[in-house]
Design a protein around this motif. Sequence first.
Motif, PDB file in Angstrom:
ATOM      1  N   GLN A   1      -2.488   8.997   4.404  1.00 38.53           N
ATOM      2  CA  GLN A   1      -3.450   8.533   4.918  1.00 38.53           C
ATOM      3  C   GLN A   1      -3.017   6.723   5.348  1.00 38.53           C
ATOM      4  N   ALA A   2      -2.416   6.072   4.359  1.00 39.40           N
ATOM      5  CA  ALA A   2      -1.723   4.654   4.502  1.00 39.40           C
ATOM      6  C   ALA A   2      -0.824   4.624   6.210  1.00 39.40           C
ATOM      7  N   GLU A   3       0.095   5.751   6.080  1.00 43.94           N
ATOM      8  CA  GLU A   3       0.790   5.347   6.546  1.00 43.94           C
ATOM      9  C   GLU A   3      -0.101   5.517   8.101  1.00 43.94           C
ATOM     10  N   ARG A   4      -0.930   6.556   8.481  1.00 40.61           N
ATOM     11  CA  ARG A   4      -1.340   6.855   9.514  1.00 40.61           C
ATOM     12  C   ARG A   4      -2.018   5.492   9.925  1.00 40.61           C
ATOM     13  N   GLU A   5      -2.823   4.793   8.992  1.00 42.16           N
ATOM     14  CA  GLU A   5      -3.602   3.490   9.060  1.00 42.16           C
ATOM     15  C   GLU A   5      -2.387   2.630   9.935  1.00 42.16           C
ATOM     16  N   ASN A   6      -1.323   2.590   9.183  1.00 45.45           N
ATOM     17  CA  ASN A   6      -0.227   1.897   9.380  1.00 45.45           C
ATOM     18  C   ASN A   6       0.540   2.029  11.308  1.00 45.45           C
ATOM     19  N   LEU A   7       0.654   3.388  11.281  1.00 46.97           N
ATOM     20  CA  LEU A   7       0.439   3.678  12.973  1.00 46.97           C
ATOM     21  C   LEU A   7      -0.734   3.318  13.969  1.00 46.97           C
ATOM     22  N   GLN A   8      -1.730   3.694  13.498  1.00 44.79           N
ATOM     23  CA  GLN A   8      -2.172   3.287  14.298  1.00 44.79           C
ATOM     24  C   GLN A   8      -2.960   1.065  14.608  1.00 44.79           C
ATOM     25  N   ARG A   9      -2.557   0.639  13.494  1.00 43.62           N
ATOM     26  CA  ARG A   9      -2.310  -0.622  13.279  1.00 43.62           C
ATOM     27  C   ARG A   9      -1.018  -0.905  14.949  1.00 43.62           C
TER      28      ARG A   9
ATOM     29  N   VAL B   1       0.816  -0.858  -0.262  1.00 43.49           N
ATOM     30  CA  VAL B   1       0.271   0.037   0.146  1.00 43.49           C
ATOM     31  C   VAL B   1       0.890   1.484   0.120  1.00 43.49           C
ATOM     32  N   THR B   2       1.572   1.415   0.861  1.00 41.23           N
ATOM     33  CA  THR B   2       2.205   2.560   1.395  1.00 41.23           C
ATOM     34  C   THR B   2       3.637   2.930   0.347  1.00 41.23           C
ATOM     35  N   GLN B   3       4.158   2.112   0.369  1.00 35.79           N
ATOM     36  CA  GLN B   3       5.559   2.150  -0.903  1.00 35.79           C
ATOM     37  C   GLN B   3       4.738   1.859  -2.465  1.00 35.79           C
ATOM     38  N   ALA B   4       3.823   1.622  -2.558  1.00 37.30           N
ATOM     39  CA  ALA B   4       3.169   1.434  -3.942  1.00 37.30           C
ATOM     40  C   ALA B   4       3.486   2.983  -4.295  1.00 37.30           C
ATOM     41  N   LEU B   5       2.206   3.690  -3.702  1.00 35.56           N
ATOM     42  CA  LEU B   5       1.528   5.121  -3.578  1.00 35.56           C
ATOM     43  C   LEU B   5       3.245   6.314  -3.320  1.00 35.56           C
ATOM     44  N   ARG B   6       3.655   5.465  -2.841  1.00 31.12           N
ATOM     45  CA  ARG B   6       5.849   6.250  -2.943  1.00 31.12           C
ATOM     46  C   ARG B   6       5.536   6.366  -4.035  1.00 31.12           C
TER      47      ARG B   6
END
Length: 190
Positions: free
Chosen positions: A112-120, A78-83
């Motif tokens: 938002q993907a990074e925020r989701e990752n941090l929430q997890r 998710v995150t790296q694909a978007l980056r």
Amino acid sequence: MLDSNRLRRLEQMPLWDFALAFYSAPNVEDACLTLQDTLGIDVCELLFHGWLSVHGLEALPGPLDKQRKEREVWQREVTQALRHLRRRLKPEAQESASIATLRKMIQQAELQAERENLQRWQIWATENPDDDARLTNCALNSHDVAKWLQDRLHFTELDKDCLCASGARDSISNAWQALATRLDRFESPR
């Protein structure tokens, strides 16, 4: 035994809030990006360990490894694909307003993907820690913070594959030290 006061303080400062405050401190963003781009460090995991450390806690290696694998999948898919897509569109965005708008939307999705990752990461750390020992107390001396971070992220040596040039070693060493200095001085936002 896990100090319940430390855990309570951890729960009172969400990881996202810590990440925003810490990342905006002088030299932190540059240090994180240096480690991400040079060593492939997961900045979300780095922030997670920093969040724990300012509360005098650390993750236990066994449970951490399982969580790390789950978080790596998210980062990669998710995150790296978007980056990657955001970075790929950068030259085109300079010439096209519509591509610039699209790139901005992708940047927001990446955040938002990074925020989701941090929430997890946060849920993992704070959810039933007594039943499933995940955290332990950690006492760090200020001069040990950089090495402690490197150890948590499995980068104890600066002479990894592509780091033959002394400039790269210096840049990476400076990045670790900048993060350690900021963690040592971190004060939670009021």
